[in-house]
Write an enzyme that holds these catalytic residues in place. Structure first.
Site, PDB file in Angstrom:
ATOM      1  N   ASP A  12      62.184  35.239  83.410  1.00 18.79           N
ATOM      2  CA  ASP A  12      60.980  35.831  82.782  1.00 18.79           C
ATOM      3  C   ASP A  12      59.991  36.514  83.744  1.00 18.79           C
ATOM      4  OD1 ASP A  12      62.205  34.473  80.712  1.00 18.79           O
ATOM      5  OD2 ASP A  12      60.499  33.209  80.208  1.00 18.79           O
ATOM      6  N   LYS A 110      65.316  35.168  74.894  1.00 18.44           N
ATOM      7  CA  LYS A 110      64.976  33.889  74.274  1.00 18.44           C
ATOM      8  C   LYS A 110      63.664  34.015  73.507  1.00 18.44           C
ATOM      9  CE  LYS A 110      62.909  32.185  78.591  1.00 18.44           C
ATOM     10  NZ  LYS A 110      61.576  31.793  78.113  1.00 18.44           N
ATOM     11  N   CYS A 155      58.829  27.652  81.573  1.00 22.73           N
ATOM     12  CA  CYS A 155      60.165  28.234  81.385  1.00 22.73           C
ATOM     13  C   CYS A 155      61.111  27.935  82.541  1.00 22.73           C
ATOM     14  CB  CYS A 155      60.049  29.726  81.114  1.00 22.73           C
ATOM     15  SG  CYS A 155      59.134  30.030  79.570  1.00 22.73           S
TER      16      CYS A 155
END
Length: 208
Positions: A12, A110, A155
């Site tokens: 990310d 996701k 995350c």
């Protein structure tokens, strides 16, 4: 060059998580040169991308009378409410331009199910939805994963924990990650939790 049984996972590194973004991680941009150097050492590099629909129920804006930092039940779990971030098709969901992408074998998205949040690059938070990352790595013969990216205390931590649970030898590259630190001790607590679970905490120097 690392062996074919080792993979680098970039979690990310998107504009909304970088300074100036909707959910910025302090000094998040400082990990980009480190990740770029690390990528040269691995034959297999994959990335995850937070990719929410605008109506995602983890956004405080989608709950009347709720604000960022409040909790609701989502997918049967306690859900922290976030600012709107990484919405599909938005500039904030895109990867930072300085991040090298040419060696990436695959991107795993996701957070696409509005009914449940998804911190990990492998599963949603209820562990009902699967991104396919685990099967992909196993098909490639990967035994060890090195995890980098944002944010360390959410995350990155959940991706590392799931990698370990799937049987991968798991390394967290500490200087190639930063915590969002909703409370100041979150990053330190995440490192401790990962270490206690059996994840190996290393620095990029140990690879380079």
């Amino acid at each position: 060059m690392r062996s074919k049984e080792e993979a680098l996972i970039i979690v990310d590194v998107q504009k909304d998580f970088l300074p100036g973004g909707a959910l910025e991680v302090k000094d998040g941009d400082q990990i980009i040169p480190i990740i770029n150097r690390l990528q040269k050492e691995f034959e297999l590099v994959v990335a995850t991308q937070d990719f929410h629909p605008a109506d995602h129920k983890s956004f405080a804006a989608n709950h009347e009378g709720k604000k960022v930092g409040d909790f609701v039940k989502l997918g049967g779990l306690d859900q922290f409410l976030w600012p709107v971030h990484c919405v599909q098709g938005s500039e904030g969901a895109s990867f930072e331009k300085d991040l090298e992408k040419k060696s990436w074998a695959e991107i795993f998205q996701k957070g696409k199910n509005p009914e449940v949040d998804s911190y990990s690059g492998f599963f949603d938070n209820a562990r009902k939805g699967d991104t396919g990352l685990g099967d992909y790595l196993k098909e490639k013969g990967v035994k060890s994963v090195y995890i980098t990216g944002l944010a360390l205390d959410y995350c990155v931590k959940f991706t590392a924990m799931d990698a370990l649970s799937l049987g991968f030898e798991t390394f967290l590259v500490k200087d190639a990650s930063r915590a969002v630190n909703i409370t100041p001790e979150d990053g330190g607590n995440a490192l401790k939790e990962m270490q206690e679970a059996g994840i190996q905490i290393i620095t990029s120097q140990e690879i380079l």
